[in-house]
Design a protein around this motif. Structure first.
Motif, PDB file in Angstrom:
ATOM      1  N   TYR B 215       9.979 -26.835   1.880  1.00 23.71           N
ATOM      2  CA  TYR B 215      10.043 -25.839   1.003  1.00 23.71           C
ATOM      3  C   TYR B 215      11.593 -25.527   0.797  1.00 23.71           C
ATOM      4  O   TYR B 215      12.403 -26.028   1.804  1.00 23.71           O
ATOM      5  N   ASP B 219      11.528 -19.556  -1.384  1.00 25.07           N
ATOM      6  CA  ASP B 219      10.237 -19.904  -1.842  1.00 25.07           C
ATOM      7  C   ASP B 219       9.176 -18.645  -1.668  1.00 25.07           C
ATOM      8  O   ASP B 219       9.213 -18.412  -0.462  1.00 25.07           O
ATOM      9  N   GLN B 220       8.273 -18.499  -2.432  1.00 26.59           N
ATOM     10  CA  GLN B 220       7.310 -17.515  -2.021  1.00 26.59           C
ATOM     11  C   GLN B 220       6.029 -18.114  -2.063  1.00 26.59           C
ATOM     12  O   GLN B 220       4.832 -17.737  -1.346  1.00 26.59           O
ATOM     13  N   ASP B 221       5.695 -19.054  -2.782  1.00 28.26           N
ATOM     14  CA  ASP B 221       4.226 -19.924  -2.983  1.00 28.26           C
ATOM     15  C   ASP B 221       4.193 -21.165  -2.407  1.00 28.26           C
ATOM     16  O   ASP B 221       5.258 -22.173  -2.612  1.00 28.26           O
ATOM     17  N   PHE B 222       3.437 -21.288  -1.254  1.00 24.28           N
ATOM     18  CA  PHE B 222       3.560 -22.539  -0.597  1.00 24.28           C
ATOM     19  C   PHE B 222       1.989 -23.498  -0.651  1.00 24.28           C
ATOM     20  O   PHE B 222       1.605 -24.379   0.006  1.00 24.28           O
ATOM     21  N   GLY B 223       1.305 -22.938  -1.856  1.00 24.16           N
ATOM     22  CA  GLY B 223       0.112 -23.371  -2.018  1.00 24.16           C
ATOM     23  C   GLY B 223      -0.031 -24.945  -2.074  1.00 24.16           C
ATOM     24  O   GLY B 223      -0.712 -25.518  -1.427  1.00 24.16           O
ATOM     25  N   THR B 227      -2.139 -27.281   0.376  1.00 24.27           N
ATOM     26  CA  THR B 227      -3.240 -28.250   0.040  1.00 24.27           C
ATOM     27  C   THR B 227      -2.983 -29.740   0.568  1.00 24.27           C
ATOM     28  O   THR B 227      -4.061 -30.021   1.146  1.00 24.27           O
ATOM     29  N   ASP B 245       9.759 -16.382   6.285  1.00 25.66           N
ATOM     30  CA  ASP B 245       8.838 -17.394   5.731  1.00 25.66           C
ATOM     31  C   ASP B 245       7.485 -17.794   6.446  1.00 25.66           C
ATOM     32  O   ASP B 245       6.545 -18.213   5.790  1.00 25.66           O
ATOM     33  N   ASN B 248       4.768 -15.367   5.837  1.00 23.94           N
ATOM     34  CA  ASN B 248       4.295 -15.721   4.387  1.00 23.94           C
ATOM     35  C   ASN B 248       3.406 -16.906   4.172  1.00 23.94           C
ATOM     36  O   ASN B 248       2.227 -17.030   3.908  1.00 23.94           O
ATOM     37  N   ILE B 249       3.907 -18.081   4.933  1.00 23.32           N
ATOM     38  CA  ILE B 249       2.875 -19.106   5.185  1.00 23.32           C
ATOM     39  C   ILE B 249       1.847 -19.117   5.850  1.00 23.32           C
ATOM     40  O   ILE B 249       0.701 -19.502   5.631  1.00 23.32           O
ATOM     41  N   GLN B 252      -0.968 -17.597   3.719  1.00 26.33           N
ATOM     42  CA  GLN B 252      -1.562 -18.312   2.664  1.00 26.33           C
ATOM     43  C   GLN B 252      -2.228 -19.408   3.408  1.00 26.33           C
ATOM     44  O   GLN B 252      -3.166 -19.811   2.833  1.00 26.33           O
ATOM     45  N   GLN B 256      -6.294 -20.144   2.610  1.00 25.05           N
ATOM     46  CA  GLN B 256      -6.905 -21.656   2.451  1.00 25.05           C
ATOM     47  C   GLN B 256      -7.734 -22.137   3.294  1.00 25.05           C
ATOM     48  O   GLN B 256      -8.378 -23.154   3.009  1.00 25.05           O
TER      49      GLN B 256
END
Lengths: 366, 392
Positions: B215, B219-223, B227, B245, B248-249, B252, B256
């Protein structure tokens, strides 16, 4: 009749000697002043203040060159630091890998005007040309359009440069490995996100102020030339300019390429300055904005105004370091106040000697 | 309208934007030490990120250094002279770091410089300290290049290579992991370096790095990355990033449904980690320089003094700042003079110094040889799990 007309125009034309003096005197003065700064004033004021003066010089090159686009031509570029990055990395690679390939080490060859310095000057020009080329590629499609497209494109270009540089590999520092590496490998081994570390410190007051003097002279003479008048007419009203037969796209792209060239030189100067590291994060959007602020504050279109603003905006935060709790607030507040009270910038389109009060003073002095 | 072209109308808005960004970055507390320096004090310089994105690093380090200097001065100083600290804020920018170190070295004429946390800034400042022959001790820059700048540059922390090794050893032996995934920040040399070092060591322990995902800072979205990590089916996930980071990771990742343990490095070390990550970060491990609960007298004394003075448990950066200042003072006491060469030689001779972050020996490459600890996040705070010595 024909002959007498030529005679009369010949009488009006200055003599060869006079023309040579008026053409060569300003560059000679610039070189003289830069030498004075480097050899006399620099050592007298001490290392730290000399460094601040160097920073001022680089800021002047950046701001005065951006003034060609944002000031004279009335376009809005917010990616000036990207050209600085391009020039800095190009110049840095030439100096760094050039030293290894020619002399086998980073050891500085010769002193003032020695072989290392010559390589450095060549590298600065290479950096400028690389940035100018980038400026042409970016400017040509976006400057054909009217409006704010340039702002968006330059912003995007800045991001592209930043991401590309971030993805490069570590700097090589083994002479044999460098000698064996291909040019592509060398150009992609410029440090990535850690920055281009290890560049020799070749920038000094002399070269910075020669560059600053060159860009000031160039801008001022451009402003007074037919080309400069064309740029100013584009700024005032693009449709009217076009109607008067001015090829607007060509002039806009030209101004943009000139600006990119000087930004590239500034990048090369910055890359080799003591205590700076060429790295992609810090030459990003924020840096571009600092330069835009200098131009807007100084007066869009005023060479001396931009120069003064650039110097002030480098010196002020440093002078206010002791009040560091409030300095950024004071800085931002000053800028907002100027924008509210004098939206045309401190000087507008005028130069220092064109301000009525100064003009009066000059006249009374005679 | 001629006086007000379009570009000019845009300017105030963008200007205000730029300024608000700038002021938001600058916190109110920019540490300002210093004062008059006469002949009866020894002036030491410090540069750090007191404001900016890594402000907690700079402030923690500064607190550690201040505590050490107060203790040294209370115990009589160095050769009867008191140590005085002059601190400048570099706002986390290399250009500022270069300027303030130049100021410390050439204007304030300090005998030595302490700083920085971030390796990029240590590299920028270090080159100036080296140029002027003033010794510099970095408390916590772990990138290998920092001390390669020259013979004046030292550090009191371990290097990334060792930290990657510790993470890999812990994952392979304590967690019995065979398959690992890595999610790293490609915009950070620290993160990239740890990724490589972990991979090398983990393969050495017989494991396999099934996937590494990248990343970029901010970055904010690690989707997407998570996945593919989920599909890879791993036993452990290595996160060599900074605490913002990582927090946040972690959130998320748990959202998931990935439940395998996370392992990281000293970039996690901030009280903000538990604040951001909350319950998601519980049960994760990271390698660090020290743990506040270690049962050594140095640690106990330091934690007590620090808590009394600042009302908070010191993190690893505070401990390293404290150690850096004390290693420097110790070298000053042994050095025949405070000249750059003598002082650098004395620092280089540091051997088995009883630091809070372990016994410090400076090696030939001017790096510290010392153990690392692994801590586990439990109940919102790190708890000591294991200690790994170098060369094991």
């Amino acid at each position: 009749m024909e002959a007498s007309f030529q005679d009369r125009s010949a009488a009006l034309r200055p003599s060869m000697g006079k023309a040579a003096v008026s053409a060569l005197l300003p560059p000679a003065v610039v070189i003289g002043l830069a030498a004075l700064l480097h050899f006399v004033i620099g050592p007298a004021i001490g290392y730290f203040y000399a460094k601040v003066l160097t920073d001022v010089g680089i800021a002047v090159v950046m701001a005065v060159s951006l003034n060609l686009v944002n000031g004279y031509t009335g376009q809005f570029s917010i990616g000036h630091a990207a050209f600085m990055t391009v020039g800095g990395y190009a110049a840095g690679s030439v100096v760094y890998y050039g030293h290894y390939l020619i002399w086998g080490s980073l050891q500085q060859q010769g002193g003032f005007l020695g072989p290392s310095t010559l390589l450095y000057v060549v590298a600065l020009l290479v950096g400028g040309l690389a940035a100018a080329l980038a400026g042409f590629v970016v400017g040509l499609p976006s400057l054909r359009l009217r409006g704010d497209y340039l702002a968006i494109v330059t912003l995007g270009f800045g991001e592209i440069v930043r991401v590309l540089v971030t993805r490069t590999n570590d700097v090589l520092f083994d002479a044999d490995e460098i000698a064996a590496a291909s040019p592509v490998t060398l150009l992609t081994s410029v440090g990535g996100s850690l920055g281009f570390t290890g560049l020799p410190f070749l920038t000094n007051l002399f070269w910075v102020w020669v560059a600053a003097g060159a860009v000031i002279l160039f801008s001022y003479r451009l402003k007074r030339s037919d080309q400069g008048r064309a740029l100013l007419s584009i700024r005032e009203d693009e449709i009217a300019a076009e109607a008067m037969g001015i090829p607007t796209t060509r002039f806009k792209v030209q101004a943009f390429v000139y600006a990119a060239f000087f930004a590239g030189i500034a990048g090369g100067l910055f890359a080799h300055e003591v205590g700076t590291t060429l790295n992609p994060q810090e030459l990003g959007f924020q840096k571009s904005f600092e330069v835009v602020i200098m131009v807007v504050l100084g007066g869009m279109g005023s060479v001396t105004g931009t120069t003064i603003a650039a110097a002030a905006l480098v010196i002020l935060p440093e002078a206010l370091r002791s009040f560091s709790d409030y300095r950024m607030i004071a800085y931002a507040l000053t800028l907002i106040l100027v924008m509210l009270l004098r939206p045309q910038g401190l000087m507008g389109l005028r130069e220092v000697w064109e301000i009525p009060a100064v003009r009066k003073l000059l006249r009374s002095g005679r | 309208m001629a006086l007000f072209p379009r570009a000019l109308r845009l300017a105030p808005i963008l200007l205000a934007l730029a300024c608000s960004g700038q002021t938001a970055d600058k916190g109110p507390d920019a540490g300002q030490g210093g004062g008059e320096h006469g002949s009866d004090v020894i002036l030491v310089g410090e540069y750090g990120s007191m404001t900016g994105a890594e402000a907690t690093f700079g402030q923690s380090t500064h607190n550690g250094i201040m505590l050490a200097i107060e203790e040294i001065n209370a115990a009589g100083g160095v050769g009867g002279k008191k140590i005085e600290l002059k601190t400048y804020d570099d706002a986390g920018k290399t250009q500022e770091a270069g300027t303030v170190v130049t100021r410390l070295v050439t204007e304030d004429k300090v005998v030595a410089v302490l700083g920085e946390v971030n390796s990029k800034l240590s590299l920028a400042g270090g080159r100036i300290a080296q140029q002027f022959g003033v010794p510099m001790v970095s408390p916590s820059s772990t990138n290998a290049q920092v001390t390669q700048v020259g013979d004046m540059i030292f550090r009191v922390c371990f290097v990334d290579e060792f930290q990657g090794f510790v993470g890999a050893k812990f994952a392979a032996e304590n967690l019995q992991a065979k398959k690992a995934a890595i999610l790293y920040d490609q915009g950070s040399p620290y993160s990239k370096g740890l990724k490589d070092d972990f991979t090398k060591a983990f393969v050495g322990f017989g494991g396999e790095v099934v996937t590494d995902q990248a990343y970029t800072t901010g970055d904010q979205d690690f989707g997407a990355q998570l996945t593919s990590i989920k599909q890879a089916g791993v036993d452990v996930i290595y996160l060599p990033g900074y605490y913002t980071d990582v927090g946040n990771i972690a959130i998320q990742m748990r959202a998931q449904g990935i439940t395998v343990p996370m392992v990281g490095g000293d970039g996690w070390d901030s009280s903000k980690l538990a604040e951001i990550g909350g319950p998601a970060i519980e049960g994760s491990y990271y390698s660090n320089h020290y743990a506040a609960e270690e049962d050594r007298p140095e640690v106990k004394a330091f934690v007590k003094a620090f808590t009394d003075k600042y009302g908070a448990t010191p993190d690893g950066l505070a401990a390293l700042g404290y150690d850096a200042a004390r290693v420097l003072a110790d070298a000053m006491k042994r050095s025949p003079s405070l000249g750059g060469k003598d002082l650098a030689k004395a620092i280089a001779e540091t051997k088995d110094f009883p630091g809070v972050t372990g016994h410090i020996t400076i090696d030939d490459h001017r790096n510290a040889q010392k153990p690392a600890v692994v801590v586990e996040m439990k109940g919102g705070a790190p708890h000591f799990v294991a200690s790994v010595a170098p060369g094991q």
